[in-house]
Each structure stands twice: as structure tokens, then as C-alpha cells.
Design an enzyme around this catalytic site. Structure first.
Site, mmCIF file in Angstrom:
data_model
loop_
_atom_site.group_PDB
_atom_site.id
_atom_site.type_symbol
_atom_site.label_atom_id
_atom_site.label_comp_id
_atom_site.label_asym_id
_atom_site.label_seq_id
_atom_site.Cartn_x
_atom_site.Cartn_y
_atom_site.Cartn_z
ATOM 1 C CE LYS A 178 40.783 39.597 43.169
ATOM 2 N NZ LYS A 178 40.055 38.338 42.996
ATOM 3 C CD GLN A 209 40.972 34.765 42.626
ATOM 4 O OE1 GLN A 209 41.007 35.772 43.325
ATOM 5 N NE2 GLN A 209 40.613 34.814 41.355
ATOM 6 C CG ASP A 258 34.297 38.389 44.580
ATOM 7 O OD1 ASP A 258 34.724 39.484 44.196
ATOM 8 O OD2 ASP A 258 34.941 37.331 44.491
#
Ligand code: NDP
Length: 291
Positions: free
Chosen positions: A53, A97, A120
Site C-alpha cells: 500500500k 491495518q 477503507d
């Protein structure tokens, strides 16, 4: 002829569009959009995801800020960091994460993220917006799946979509997105009776299950669009390999279009994360963009 949907190629085009939006924001506002990634602990797979990422974010012209915290960091400390990032004017997107270490509630930490920076799309606020059909940030994998469907046909209205899997991360938001496209949506799951027959009804068949090759070739209606979200690590003939939730070789005989796994939905997930970050930056900074 079956179309094999090339997720890598579609993702590459999307990433180029994101890079041009980033350049536009820079030209208009004199700022470089930034994504902050919070990683707690040493989970090897998470470290690889975060590295990928980071590289993709920088490649798109955005700034990537990594916050790597030791596994013993307390929940309150992670929450405090998220609140600091919420307040930080320079930060456009925040990603925590997952999975988090066991002593930290993912629910509490995720919901601390400001919805406008929740790239997200996992906060309750953004899930609610999706449910209500309001503008928000949409989870990356379902968003990427719908983009792939649209490379085959723009006319989704009235098609019967069957989504196998009802997770918060993939199945539910994907069903909502397809509903928003005016598909007739069936959500199937582990308690669904006669899953094979349900799948055979699908014009668009999406599998987000986590069971290697669950969807057999004869579960696919002739000409259907098949989106395989699954990524499963298996050992076959003494070799380790990745396979999807669909028996690709058999399903492609019936499908009109099908994603391979890997190389289908996977590359779209990071591309949509970049898209969400660019969109979050543009909205916060008052720049009108389309991507
Ligand atoms: P979850 O484990 O959270 O959810 C799995 C879903 O599948 C559940 O709703 C479950 O039903 C359903 N299910 C399980 N077994 C069966 C069965 N035998 N028949 C029908 N339904 C079943 O998984 P995720 O949604 O997080 O992920 C699904 C897959 O997608 C995984 O392979 C994962 O690795 C992959 N993935 C890929 C991504 C990408 O970037 N390409 C990103 C995220 C995930 P129930 O609710 O009844 O238990």
C-alpha cells in the site's frame, strides 16, 4: 468466447486516473494528499500488505505516512493516535491495518476514524451511508468488484445478482452496491439451501466465501458474469498456490465473463484504496473531481 476480466489492467487504468486527480489537487490547492497507515504488531502478512500500500500510494503521487506500533500497544494508545490523525489537516485518509492484536477491539478503533477520512469504508457511519444510498467512502474490494462488472456491461439494471458471502468487509457492501445499480440481489451464505440452484439463477455471480473452488462449473448459468473475490492458499500436487472461491477452469466454460484469481479482484482493492484517498482529499479540500 468467454471474456477473462483482466483486473491488473483495469486497476492500472484506475491508478492512472487517481494520479491525475492527485496532480489536479496539487495544482489547485498546493497540497499533496496523504494516507496514514496504522500497523500494530508484527503480523507478516499485514507487513507485506502495508508495504504494498505504501509503494502504491507513493507511486500515485500521494504521501504515505506509516505508523508502526509494537504489538503490546494499548487500545487507548491506538485510539489516541487515530484521534490525532483525525485532527491532522495534512492527513486525508486513515487506514488501520487489520487484524489488530487480540487485546484491541477493531470495532472501537475503526469507529474512531473520522468518516470523511475512513478510506477503507469500514466505519458504521460509512456503512450507514451505503445502506441509505448517501455519498460516503465505500469499502475497496466490493467497489473494485462492481467496477470489474461494469467493464463487461454498463446495463446492470434488472439483472439478477447472487452474492455468496455476507461479511461486513465484502458480501454485504457488495450486495448494497449491486442493489444501488438496480440489480435484483440475492445474498447467499453458509445456511443457504441448495446453493447450486441459487447460483444457477445468477446473471452476475459473486463469490466472497473463503472456500477454495466452492462454486462449481455447473453452478454458472450460460453467459453469466462471474466475479471471484476469494483468495485461498492451498497446496496441490506438492506446490503452494493461490486459488479463488470459483472453480475457474470449469466455470469459464459456461461464463460469459469471469475474473481469474489471482489477477482479478485483488489488484482492484489497492487501486480503490487509492481512489478513496484521492476522493477523500478532493472532498475535504473542495476540489471537484471525477475518478
Ligand atoms: P468471511 O469469512 O468474513 O465471510 C465468509 C462468508 O462466506 C460468510 O458470510 C459465510 O457465511 C460464507 N460462507 C462460508 N462457507 C460457506 C459455504 N460453504 N457456502 C456458502 N457460504 C459460505 O470472509 P471475507 O468476506 O472477509 O472474505 C471472503 C473471501 O474473499 C476470502 O477468500 C478472502 O481471502 C477474500 N478476500 C479478498 C480480497 C481481495 O482483495 N481480493 C479482500 C477481502 C477478502 P455465514 O455468514 O453464514 O458464516
Amino acid at each position: 468466447m468467454t471474456t477473462i476480466i483482466d483486473g491488473k489492467a483495469v486497476a492500472a487504468v484506475l491508478r492512472e486516473k487517481v494520479a491525475s486527480v492527485v496532480a489536479q489537487i496539487g495544482a489547485q490547492q498546493g497540497v499533496q494528499p496523504a494516507l496514514a497507515v496504522v500497523l500494530v504488531g508484527e503480523d507478516p502478512a499485514s507487513q507485506i500488505y502495508v508495504r504494498n500500500k505504501h509503494a502504491a500510494t507513493e507511486k500515485s503521487g500521494m504521501r504515505s505516512i506509516a505508523h508502526k506500533l509494537p504489538a503490546e500497544t494499548s487500545e487507548d494508545e491506538v485510539v489516541a493516535l487515530v484521534r490525532k490523525l483525525n485532527e491532522d489537516e495534512a492527513v486525508d485518509g486513515i487506514l488501520v491495518q487489520l487484524p489488530l492484536p487480540d487485546h484491541i477491539s477493531p470495532d472501537r478503533v475503526i469507529n474512531e476514524i473520522h468518516p470523511d477520512k475512513d478510506v477503507d469504508g469500514l466505519t458504521e457511519a460509512n456503512a450507514g451511508r451505503l445502506m441509505l444510498g448517501k455519498d460516503g467512502l465505500v469499502p475497496c474490494t466490493p467497489q473494485g468488484s462492481v467496477i470489474l462488472v461494469k467493464t463487461v456491461t454498463e446495463k446492470l439494471s434488472g439483472l439478477h445478482a447472487v452474492v455468496v458471502g455476507r461479511s461486513i468487509l465484502v458480501g454485504k457492501p457488495l450486495s448494497m452496491l449491486l442493489l444501488a445499480e438496480n440489480c435484483t440481489v440475492t445474498m447467499a451464505h453458509s445456511r443457504t439451501k441448495d446453493l447450486a440452484s441459487v447460483c444457477r439463477e445468477a446473471d452476475i455471480l459473486c463469490a466472497a466465501v473463503g472456500v477454495p473452488r466452492l462454486v462449481k462449473g455447473d453452478w454458472v448459468k450460460k453467459g453469466a458474469i462471474v466475479i471471484d473475490v476469494g483468495i485461498n492458499r492451498i497446496e496441490e500436487n506438492g506446490k503452494k498456490r493461490l486459488v479463488g472461491d470459483v472453480d475457474f477452469d470449469a466455470a469459464k466454460e459456461n461464463a460469459g465473463a469471469i475474473t481469474p484469481a489471482p489477477g482479478g479482484v485483488g489488484p482492484m482493492t489497492i487501486a480503490c484504496l487509492l481512489r478513496n484517498t484521492a476522493l477523500a482529499a478532493a472532498r475535504r479540500r473542495g476540489v471537484a473531481v471525477t475518478v
